[in-house]
Write a protein that holds these residues in place. Sequence first.
Motif, PDB file in Angstrom:
ATOM      1  N   ALA A 188       0.935  -1.237  -0.200  1.00 36.50           N
ATOM      2  CA  ALA A 188      -0.025   0.024  -0.009  1.00 36.50           C
ATOM      3  C   ALA A 188       0.845   1.312   0.050  1.00 36.50           C
ATOM      4  N   ARG A 189       1.929   1.216   0.881  1.00 39.69           N
ATOM      5  CA  ARG A 189       2.780   2.229   0.826  1.00 39.69           C
ATOM      6  C   ARG A 189       3.495   2.412  -0.507  1.00 39.69           C
ATOM      7  N   ALA A 190       3.873   1.331  -1.236  1.00 46.24           N
ATOM      8  CA  ALA A 190       4.421   1.452  -2.571  1.00 46.24           C
ATOM      9  C   ALA A 190       3.585   2.343  -3.482  1.00 46.24           C
ATOM     10  N   ILE A 191       2.251   1.917  -3.399  1.00 41.70           N
ATOM     11  CA  ILE A 191       1.464   2.621  -4.397  1.00 41.70           C
ATOM     12  C   ILE A 191       1.193   4.134  -4.104  1.00 41.70           C
ATOM     13  N   ALA A 192       1.309   4.467  -2.803  1.00 39.46           N
ATOM     14  CA  ALA A 192       1.264   5.923  -2.276  1.00 39.46           C
ATOM     15  C   ALA A 192       2.236   6.693  -2.839  1.00 39.46           C
ATOM     16  N   GLU A 193       3.326   5.847  -2.984  1.00 38.32           N
ATOM     17  CA  GLU A 193       4.966   6.546  -3.526  1.00 38.32           C
ATOM     18  C   GLU A 193       5.063   6.454  -4.887  1.00 38.32           C
ATOM     19  N   GLY A 194       3.891   6.104  -5.590  1.00 34.68           N
ATOM     20  CA  GLY A 194       4.202   6.420  -6.912  1.00 34.68           C
ATOM     21  C   GLY A 194       4.470   5.028  -7.826  1.00 34.68           C
ATOM     22  N   ARG A 195       4.770   3.836  -6.967  1.00 36.47           N
ATOM     23  CA  ARG A 195       5.178   2.493  -7.517  1.00 36.47           C
ATOM     24  C   ARG A 195       3.875   1.617  -7.857  1.00 36.47           C
ATOM     25  N   LEU A 196       4.280   0.375  -8.687  1.00 31.50           N
ATOM     26  CA  LEU A 196       3.237  -0.371  -9.063  1.00 31.50           C
ATOM     27  C   LEU A 196       3.008  -1.663  -8.148  1.00 31.50           C
ATOM     28  N   VAL A 197       1.695  -2.066  -8.229  1.00 29.14           N
ATOM     29  CA  VAL A 197       1.568  -3.339  -7.423  1.00 29.14           C
ATOM     30  C   VAL A 197       0.345  -4.260  -7.870  1.00 29.14           C
TER      31      VAL A 197
END
Length: 362
Positions: free
Chosen positions: A26-35
């Motif tokens: 979820a943090r990765a998404i918030a930081e602009g990365r893909l999940v």
Amino acid sequence: MERQMVTRMVRATGDAMDMEGLRLAARAIAEGRLVAFPTETVYGLGANALDESAIREIYRVKGRPDDNPLIVHLADPGQIGTVAAEIPPMAVLLIERFMPGPLTLVFRRGAHVPPAVSAGLDTVAIRCPSHPVARLLIESAGVPIAAPSANLSGRPSPTRAAHVLQDLDGRIPFIVDGGACEVGLESTVLDVTGDDPVLLRPGAVTASQIEETCKVPVRYPGDSSHGPVRSPGMKYRHYAPKATVLVGTGRNSVLRVLDTLEIVRGQIAAGKRVGVFASSAVIDEIRTRREAEPDTGWPEHVLSFGDSGDSAKASARLFDALRTLDSEGLDVIVVQALPEEGLGAAFMNRVLKASAPESRGV
Ligand code: TXA
Ligand code: MG
């Protein structure tokens, strides 16, 4: 194939939830990365829908044509007003009945939503998945998640985490594994920006359910009452298998079984390497004949979709079967048709796309 990072698999099945992994995803998404994450339809490749460079990354990683817009995923239908510019009355009825669930609605795009999400269109497609892991991920990320299906462009949509790994290993930081997708076909896409709803892609929410709810006829983009194509994605073939896909058709289930067997026999006689995805009636018949006549060629790669009356099971297995069979280096994949009613219409839409000759090589 390009590999730039280690892809972490996060377990999120009922008995084994990796909560720390989910928090990092979820943090990765918030930081602009893909999940990549599970939904009840197919796996999605998610990014922050409000972050333009994250959206561009989705197109790059998938190899997706940049004029094919994305669906914005929300945890709660109550948030639709934060992404859409307006919610027409017929949409209110559809939202009440089908959301969360496998229905995507196309609205006028809200002013603060980056045009890149919609490939520059002034509309935006919105969906609220019912899958609990998808909802948890969107909620924890705290932003709407733009997500196409998590396959490389031109491959079947993934219905298991292993399919996502086949296509995207080393290209994205996280895959959330929620097990096999229940529906197995992508959501119904319905444009509600005009006077009547327009069905852009058939799915588990059927045209007759929509008509029942809105009390107006559903239109199809092919209708002469419509202008230019309204869903750019429709001009792209979603799946171009290496093998030729042939479809066993007929007016009733007996005729469909016979036609499927007939095609299989003809292709084998022509010296082709054949795979089959059909009802248990066809698969049992092939097995029986293979035992009775071991010297006659019969296909080795046969996958059953169960009873031909069970369109839900056949749909849930379709993309997995196409991926499995196409990895065997076959010349031909023979698929038994389903009646084009209810979910069968969505199943046949995907099968006919895979079998269309013009789809090959795209
Ligand atoms: O079930 C699904 O819908 C999955 C899961 C991950 O939610 N997503 C999915 O996304 O299938 P994708 O990108 O593979 O397909 C989205 C379809 C495309 O045909 C696209 O053209 C259409 O929706 N679409 C998206 N935004 C649109 C818009 N603003 N107007 C018309 N069509 C749109
Ligand atoms: Mg797709």
